[in-house]
Design a protein around this motif. Sequence first.
Motif, PDB file in Angstrom:
ATOM      1  N   ASN A  65       0.850  -1.197   0.000  1.00 12.92           N
ATOM      2  CA  ASN A  65       0.000   0.000   0.000  1.00 12.92           C
ATOM      3  C   ASN A  65       0.882   1.242   0.000  1.00 12.92           C
ATOM      4  N   TYR A  67       1.635   3.789   1.735  1.00 10.58           N
ATOM      5  CA  TYR A  67       1.734   4.497   3.006  1.00 10.58           C
ATOM      6  C   TYR A  67       3.195   4.600   3.428  1.00 10.58           C
ATOM      7  N   LYS A  69       5.822   4.451   6.361  1.00 14.90           N
ATOM      8  CA  LYS A  69       5.897   3.789   7.663  1.00 14.90           C
ATOM      9  C   LYS A  69       7.014   4.389   8.501  1.00 14.90           C
ATOM     10  N   GLN A  95       1.967   5.163  10.372  1.00 16.78           N
ATOM     11  CA  GLN A  95       1.942   5.117   8.927  1.00 16.78           C
ATOM     12  C   GLN A  95       0.955   6.154   8.425  1.00 16.78           C
ATOM     13  N   GLY A  96       1.340   6.825   7.376  1.00 13.91           N
ATOM     14  CA  GLY A  96       0.526   7.914   6.849  1.00 13.91           C
ATOM     15  C   GLY A  96       0.441   7.869   5.338  1.00 13.91           C
ATOM     16  N   ARG A  97      -0.691   8.335   4.834  1.00 15.90           N
ATOM     17  CA  ARG A  97      -0.931   8.329   3.389  1.00 15.90           C
ATOM     18  C   ARG A  97      -0.334   9.573   2.758  1.00 15.90           C
TER      19      ARG A  97
END
Length: 511
Positions: A65, A67, A69, A95-97
């Motif tokens: 995905n 994201y 980390k 974790q961020g988009r």
Amino acid sequence: GHKAKRGKLSGEYEDGKKETEESILHEISTDSETEDEHKPKSNSAKRKRVSSPVEQDPNEAYFSNPYIKVLKWEWFTDSQKESRVLPIEPYLLYQGRIIDRPGDPKTPGKGSSFTARTKTPQSILERARADAENDTSSPVQQRSNRKLGQIGGGRVSAPFQTTPHSKRAALLHQTTSEHDLGQSSDLPEMPPWVQNDVKYACQRSTHADPPNAAFIAQLDKIKLARLLTGDEIGVRAYSTSIAALAAYPHKLSTGREILLLPGCDAKIANLYVEFANYGKIQEAEDAENNEELKVQKLFYNIWGVGATTARDFHKEKGWRDLDDVVEYGWQTLTRVQQIGVKYYDEFLLPIPRSEVEDIAATIHKHAVKLRDAGIQSLVVGGYRRGKEHCGDVDIILSHPDESKTLNIITDIVASLEQESWITHTLLISTKTSDRGQQTLALNSSSTHGHGFDSLDKALVVWQNPHYTPSTSNPSDPKPKNTNPHRRVDIIISPFKSGVALQFSLTSLRKS
């Protein structure tokens, strides 16, 4: 999943698309070059990855995905120890988009570079103005995104100052260590005086043993240093903050709590962060170990010597210890200061509550003997605030009949001296009796002074005359009294003055 990744590549980088795809596939492959030497080089990276019997990547699902980390450092060190890539799930912190930048009509088109877009100061200013125009958040919201300061080995200071737009400074960001320690981001319920923004210490109660006493002790060191260096504004600011922290009923867990307290700002919050991280405040340690301040503190502890005089003893006269004071300046000292030097060590000894009560009982007994049973007494100062040990004894005497308190101060001192309770009388003031015990008008310019300065009072040195003679020299005709000398202030207040209100709210000593 890898096709989806390749499909997200923009047209702007079409020229490097094939090279990027090959790099991605090559990184995913776990086969070594040695294992593939027998295979034809025309085989694609994809076929090579599928056909090789490799170990399943434990993190493939996480990296499938888009994201970002953030892992604990232990993941890297533990993987080294195991000689393999460990699963990241136990070490995952965040974790961020990734969010694409919004479209900007001013952004150059294909073939441009970041360097070309930002190489001139004019372009930087234009972008800053555009960001300011698009930013509709309030000043409080803007400042809430800033950290309160950088915590290092040295001194910590506030990176910004509060503005008229906001009563509160910015909040601290929650750190990774707070998560590791299991601390909650929720703040405790604030007491009413915090919710109502009560600024005056007399309008709130203070705990005898505040839960943040260790942090307050560090601030007291800084306040004393500001006092000795003549920083009156700093002394007032720290005094206000210390009073608020002493009244706060909860154990502090984050700097954000401090920002909610009246009289506390980002500077105090930064100092708390430093204290929470290191168990001390560097500014307080520096002040305590400063040689000049050590000498000034020595002189400041002399009874009758203030911060200005202590600074003058050190900087102007060049004195370094009490011996210098005695040898070079004894004749220049006031009588109070001379007695302060003579009993320097004894005056620094703390007075237990039981001894304070005994002294007050003796004074009350003599006052009743001189007048009648209507005499009322109240011990104030540190004793009334609940301290287990006091630096001196402050007692207020009053009587409903004002004629009973007229000139009583001189009678009490004479009676106590006769029984050897008082060894030295430093000051006797009869200002209230001299004006017929009339209260002073508000904002009066009278020479009688204001507050306690306008009341009848006596500042005396007290020593319990009852003692057991030393057995080391039983033949001594006049054995020395080994009881320590104490500082005692006896204050007489007319019953109609404001002090009478304290009598009605506090337990009184009556015969």
